[in-house]
Design a protein around this motif. Sequence first.
Motif, PDB file in Angstrom:
ATOM      1  N   ASP A   1       0.828  -1.201   0.000  1.00 56.61           N
ATOM      2  CA  ASP A   1       0.000   0.000   0.000  1.00 56.61           C
ATOM      3  C   ASP A   1       0.869   1.262   0.000  1.00 56.61           C
ATOM      4  O   ASP A   1       0.537   2.254  -0.663  1.00 56.61           O
ATOM      5  CB  ASP A   1      -0.929   0.009   1.212  1.00 56.61           C
ATOM      6  CG  ASP A   1      -1.989  -1.079   1.129  1.00 56.61           C
ATOM      7  OD1 ASP A   1      -2.255  -1.546   0.006  1.00 56.61           O
ATOM      8  OD2 ASP A   1      -2.534  -1.459   2.179  1.00 56.61           O
TER       9      ASP A   1
ATOM     10  N   HIS B   1     -11.241  -2.345   0.379  1.00 60.60           N
ATOM     11  CA  HIS B   1     -10.261  -3.347   0.002  1.00 60.60           C
ATOM     12  C   HIS B   1      -9.395  -3.688   1.213  1.00 60.60           C
ATOM     13  O   HIS B   1      -9.189  -2.865   2.113  1.00 60.60           O
ATOM     14  CB  HIS B   1      -9.371  -2.851  -1.146  1.00 60.60           C
ATOM     15  CG  HIS B   1     -10.137  -2.519  -2.396  1.00 60.60           C
ATOM     16  ND1 HIS B   1     -10.740  -1.280  -2.592  1.00 60.60           N
ATOM     17  CD2 HIS B   1     -10.408  -3.252  -3.509  1.00 60.60           C
ATOM     18  CE1 HIS B   1     -11.337  -1.275  -3.764  1.00 60.60           C
ATOM     19  NE2 HIS B   1     -11.158  -2.444  -4.343  1.00 60.60           N
TER      20      HIS B   1
ATOM     21  N   LYS C   1      -5.321  -1.893  -1.423  1.00 65.56           N
ATOM     22  CA  LYS C   1      -6.021  -0.619  -1.372  1.00 65.56           C
ATOM     23  C   LYS C   1      -5.667   0.227  -2.593  1.00 65.56           C
ATOM     24  O   LYS C   1      -4.551   0.162  -3.110  1.00 65.56           O
ATOM     25  CB  LYS C   1      -5.675   0.132  -0.087  1.00 65.56           C
ATOM     26  CG  LYS C   1      -6.151  -0.580   1.187  1.00 65.56           C
ATOM     27  CD  LYS C   1      -5.803   0.218   2.415  1.00 65.56           C
ATOM     28  CE  LYS C   1      -6.288  -0.471   3.694  1.00 65.56           C
ATOM     29  NZ  LYS C   1      -7.756  -0.538   3.750  1.00 65.56           N
TER      30      LYS C   1
ATOM     31  N   ASP D   1      -9.198   3.930   2.221  1.00 65.70           N
ATOM     32  CA  ASP D   1      -9.952   2.940   1.452  1.00 65.70           C
ATOM     33  C   ASP D   1     -10.292   1.757   2.359  1.00 65.70           C
ATOM     34  O   ASP D   1      -9.412   0.966   2.725  1.00 65.70           O
ATOM     35  CB  ASP D   1      -9.125   2.483   0.249  1.00 65.70           C
ATOM     36  CG  ASP D   1      -9.885   1.485  -0.622  1.00 65.70           C
ATOM     37  OD1 ASP D   1     -11.116   1.381  -0.464  1.00 65.70           O
ATOM     38  OD2 ASP D   1      -9.244   0.805  -1.451  1.00 65.70           O
TER      39      ASP D   1
END
Length: 286
Positions: free
Chosen positions: A52, A97, A102, A94
């Motif tokens: 991420d 997810h 994400k 986010d």
Amino acid sequence: MSKQTGIILLSGKWKDRVGYYRRNKKGKKEWWWRRAPENVQRTAATKRAATDFGTASKCSRMVRHALRPWLQYYGYHFDHNRLNKAFINVIKADKDHNTGFKVPTHHHMQSLCGFNFNSSKIIHEYLTGAPIITSDQDNTTAILLPGIHLRNTTTNKGVTHVTVKAIALPFDYRQNTVTPLVSETITIKRSDIHQAITLTLPASKEQTLILLEIQCGYEINNSIEISADKQTAAIDIIAVLPAVKPEKIGKIYRNRTPQLYIVPTCCQPVSNHQRRQITSLYPLKE
């Protein structure tokens, strides 16, 4: 951690040490050494979090590289960490997810509105009202500015003109590059800055970041010279426009016969008994 004091300053890994630099409060580079770790233990959760972080860093890099011709004026390297942090917050927001998957959704990208690349000045210090963004029918995006307010301060002393331009960044994090779209630069005399201004940009079907840049200049020998003082210029993200959904087009068939969506069932074979009944009712003519 030790400071490099030699003539040759190194950055990167060398044997069991890592060389790097950082800027002090005066903006000058200072070179340092630190010992590299022997083993780095990464769990599955750490790897997902690093994925991420990589997505956020990629988004930040795409924006910075696209705006490099403009950000060099405001100190390109100083905005690196601030922009990274802004995209990290977008990725973390986010919740649809799992960690490691994400993405920067349009809803959370709205938090970038108001981000100022020049930490010394913001756009709203110049504007007399909020800008209005509209989409025209000729595939263009219009930005209406109600007027500009220039305070009578020491930094604005001698300013004769103000330049205004808009920049659009069609942003898709799955790509590797972003091609900016720039409007025509409008130069206004200081006496006319209170009049409304309209900037026009080509419309994009992708999610688009809209930026506004205002710079002050001086008239020297019938030419406008932009002020080198960062206190007299600003560039901010003023809006994040959503992607345009494609229109649904029905199927087009070459023949005029309508398509059958229900397949008819197959006929059952006629038995001998049914055949004799049909023959008795409708005897064959000789």
